[in-house]
Design an enzyme around this catalytic site. Sequence first.
Site, PDB file in Angstrom:
ATOM      1  N   CYS A   1       0.815  -1.219   0.000  1.00 61.53           N
ATOM      2  CA  CYS A   1       0.000   0.000   0.000  1.00 61.53           C
ATOM      3  C   CYS A   1       0.853   1.275   0.000  1.00 61.53           C
ATOM      4  O   CYS A   1       0.338   2.365  -0.210  1.00 61.53           O
ATOM      5  CB  CYS A   1      -0.953   0.008   1.183  1.00 61.53           C
ATOM      6  SG  CYS A   1      -2.062  -1.396   1.163  1.00 61.53           S
TER       7      CYS A   1
ATOM      8  N   HIS B   1      -3.217   7.420   2.100  1.00 62.55           N
ATOM      9  CA  HIS B   1      -3.669   6.095   1.669  1.00 62.55           C
ATOM     10  C   HIS B   1      -5.000   5.788   2.357  1.00 62.55           C
ATOM     11  O   HIS B   1      -5.188   6.074   3.533  1.00 62.55           O
ATOM     12  CB  HIS B   1      -2.620   5.049   2.041  1.00 62.55           C
ATOM     13  CG  HIS B   1      -3.117   3.652   1.882  1.00 62.55           C
ATOM     14  ND1 HIS B   1      -3.703   3.196   0.721  1.00 62.55           N
ATOM     15  CD2 HIS B   1      -3.129   2.603   2.749  1.00 62.55           C
ATOM     16  CE1 HIS B   1      -4.042   1.933   0.870  1.00 62.55           C
ATOM     17  NE2 HIS B   1      -3.709   1.556   2.089  1.00 62.55           N
TER      18      HIS B   1
ATOM     19  N   ASN C   1     -10.190   0.006   0.220  1.00 59.96           N
ATOM     20  CA  ASN C   1      -8.728   0.108   0.214  1.00 59.96           C
ATOM     21  C   ASN C   1      -8.210  -0.512  -1.089  1.00 59.96           C
ATOM     22  O   ASN C   1      -8.269  -1.726  -1.261  1.00 59.96           O
ATOM     23  CB  ASN C   1      -8.176  -0.629   1.438  1.00 59.96           C
ATOM     24  CG  ASN C   1      -6.657  -0.635   1.494  1.00 59.96           C
ATOM     25  OD1 ASN C   1      -5.984  -0.278   0.529  1.00 59.96           O
ATOM     26  ND2 ASN C   1      -6.123  -1.057   2.626  1.00 59.96           N
TER      27      ASN C   1
HETATM   28  O1  UT7 Z   1      -3.701  -0.894   3.598  1.00 57.82           O
HETATM   29  C1  UT7 Z   1      -2.829  -1.569   4.413  1.00 57.82           C
HETATM   30  C2  UT7 Z   1      -2.951  -1.097   5.778  1.00 57.82           C
HETATM   31  N1  UT7 Z   1      -4.085  -1.724   6.420  1.00 57.82           N
HETATM   32  C3  UT7 Z   1      -4.606  -1.171   7.471  1.00 57.82           C
HETATM   33  O2  UT7 Z   1      -4.173  -0.103   7.833  1.00 57.82           O
HETATM   34  C4  UT7 Z   1      -5.690  -1.894   8.199  1.00 57.82           C
HETATM   35  C5  UT7 Z   1      -5.514  -1.639   9.662  1.00 57.82           C
HETATM   36  N2  UT7 Z   1      -6.496  -2.351  10.503  1.00 57.82           N
HETATM   37  C6  UT7 Z   1      -7.797  -2.049  10.496  1.00 57.82           C
HETATM   38  O3  UT7 Z   1      -8.271  -1.232   9.740  1.00 57.82           O
HETATM   39  C7  UT7 Z   1      -8.667  -2.698  11.549  1.00 57.82           C
HETATM   40  O4  UT7 Z   1      -7.843  -3.416  12.425  1.00 57.82           O
HETATM   41  C8  UT7 Z   1      -9.776  -3.638  10.970  1.00 57.82           C
HETATM   42  C9  UT7 Z   1     -10.814  -2.834  10.235  1.00 57.82           C
HETATM   43  C10 UT7 Z   1      -9.159  -4.669  10.047  1.00 57.82           C
HETATM   44  C11 UT7 Z   1     -10.481  -4.363  12.126  1.00 57.82           C
HETATM   45  O5  UT7 Z   1     -11.096  -3.414  12.988  1.00 57.82           O
HETATM   46  P1  UT7 Z   1     -10.861  -3.453  14.554  1.00 57.82           P
HETATM   47  O6  UT7 Z   1     -11.667  -2.382  15.129  1.00 57.82           O
HETATM   48  O7  UT7 Z   1      -9.381  -3.445  14.797  1.00 57.82           O
HETATM   49  O8  UT7 Z   1     -11.506  -4.848  14.951  1.00 57.82           O
HETATM   50  P2  UT7 Z   1     -10.818  -6.071  15.712  1.00 57.82           P
HETATM   51  O9  UT7 Z   1      -9.958  -6.841  14.765  1.00 57.82           O
HETATM   52  O10 UT7 Z   1     -10.203  -5.602  16.991  1.00 57.82           O
HETATM   53  O11 UT7 Z   1     -12.081  -6.938  16.053  1.00 57.82           O
HETATM   54  C12 UT7 Z   1     -13.088  -6.493  16.983  1.00 57.82           C
HETATM   55  C13 UT7 Z   1     -14.213  -7.500  16.969  1.00 57.82           C
HETATM   56  C14 UT7 Z   1     -13.748  -8.944  17.128  1.00 57.82           C
HETATM   57  O12 UT7 Z   1     -14.714  -9.624  17.867  1.00 57.82           O
HETATM   58  P3  UT7 Z   1     -14.512  -9.922  19.431  1.00 57.82           P
HETATM   59  O13 UT7 Z   1     -13.254 -10.743  19.515  1.00 57.82           O
HETATM   60  O14 UT7 Z   1     -14.374  -8.567  20.073  1.00 57.82           O
HETATM   61  O15 UT7 Z   1     -15.748 -10.657  19.818  1.00 57.82           O
HETATM   62  C15 UT7 Z   1     -13.723  -9.469  15.713  1.00 57.82           C
HETATM   63  O16 UT7 Z   1     -13.898 -10.880  15.651  1.00 57.82           O
HETATM   64  O17 UT7 Z   1     -14.883  -7.440  15.697  1.00 57.82           O
HETATM   65  C16 UT7 Z   1     -14.906  -8.754  15.121  1.00 57.82           C
HETATM   66  N3  UT7 Z   1     -14.824  -8.623  13.677  1.00 57.82           N
HETATM   67  C17 UT7 Z   1     -15.901  -8.406  12.909  1.00 57.82           C
HETATM   68  N4  UT7 Z   1     -17.192  -8.285  13.197  1.00 57.82           N
HETATM   69  C18 UT7 Z   1     -18.053  -8.059  12.179  1.00 57.82           C
HETATM   70  C19 UT7 Z   1     -13.714  -8.623  12.900  1.00 57.82           C
HETATM   71  N5  UT7 Z   1     -14.067  -8.435  11.616  1.00 57.82           N
HETATM   72  C20 UT7 Z   1     -15.409  -8.296  11.593  1.00 57.82           C
HETATM   73  C21 UT7 Z   1     -16.335  -8.069  10.578  1.00 57.82           C
HETATM   74  N6  UT7 Z   1     -17.653  -7.939  10.914  1.00 57.82           N
HETATM   75  N7  UT7 Z   1     -15.990  -7.937   9.283  1.00 57.82           N
END
Ligand code: UT7
Length: 330
Positions: A118, A252, A282
């Site tokens: 990216c 980005h 993205n």
């Molecule tokens: O371009 C390259 C660079 N990439 C990035 O910069 C991406 C950086 N990361 C992110 O944008 C975020 O970490 C994500 C959008 C990928 C994830 O968001 P988050 O707020 O960090 O969520 P998380 O991974 O901490 O997950 C929170 C909860 C979890 O459930 P529990 O364990 O709290 O029960 C996940 O299992 O959300 C759950 N979860 C979802 N729920 C519904 C993870 N993905 C999903 C989903 N829909 N798609």
Amino acid sequence: MIAAVESDLAIIAVGAAIPDRVVTNDEISQRVETDDAWIQERTGIRERRVAAEGQTVTSLAIIAARQALERADIAPAEIDLILTATASPERSFPSISALVADDIGAHSAGAVDMLAACAGFAYALGHAVAQIHSGLATTVMVIGSEVLSGITDWDDRGTCILFGDGAGAVIIRAGAAPTKENVVVELGVDGSKGGDLVGDLTSRNGKPVDRNIRMNGNVVYRFATQAIVDSTRRVLEAGGWTQDDVDLFVPHQANLRIIESGVARLGFPSERVVITLDSYGNTSSASIPLCLDYAWCTGRLQRGQRLLMMGLGGGLAWGTCLIRWMGEPA
Ligand code: UT7
């Protein structure tokens, strides 16, 4: 590495290729356990574009390149170098840049692809600045093109909600600005975190593996929120610029929360920040040129403006460039 160089180089045109097919959050939630509200709240993404059958990184790059060339109103023979950033090429070689050069008739150009995920477009921009400043090139085309849908694991809700397809191209030229001023480039990487964002493309130990993206989202998120602020501050300082000297901030498009927290800490007013994440998701190395195209088409890009473009992602790498825009109005 970071450097400010006094130069009259500037970006003179932008082009884009945006696939027609729209995939909404609701459509994704029919396949994996997620919903529109969660995706919008956590990422800012409403929908993304997905390439049609037969549309490739090369074919999208060609559309964007042709459009940039037409808008720049220059002859293909004037292009000295084509640099294409991509993380999802359909093959190792020939390079996408080679095929673009042939298609647009840039027969005097050198051509090479670059891979910095990216951060790829920002890396390629930095290399274009270096080639122009050294005197080796006068006019460089920089492309970011991705068909991430082809390397996305559509059963992994942690990643499949994020990515989209598309391409953008810009043309950078020596002598395009009326005066010389500090153009700034920072390119950086923290390879110790490389395992937190991996795109498998070909094979492991000689055996074919599925093409997919694996991400430790929380680690990448923390890296991104810090890098966006730190790198931007270093670039402004290296060039002797302040936030007020930047007309448009083009980050980005990874996650709206990353952009908003960075912008708030840096003090950029929201009207000076370009966002396309809601519509395109993205698109990795295509996200910055797609933002530029959107800003140009909507009249937000004005001749003489200073653009601060910041890319970050797999590596974990980042690249930040401050370059003027000297294109004609839309
Ligand atoms: O371009 C390259 C660079 N990439 C990035 O910069 C991406 C950086 N990361 C992110 O944008 C975020 O970490 C994500 C959008 C990928 C994830 O968001 P988050 O707020 O960090 O969520 P998380 O991974 O901490 O997950 C929170 C909860 C979890 O459930 P529990 O364990 O709290 O029960 C996940 O299992 O959300 C759950 N979860 C979802 N729920 C519904 C993870 N993905 C999903 C989903 N829909 N798609």
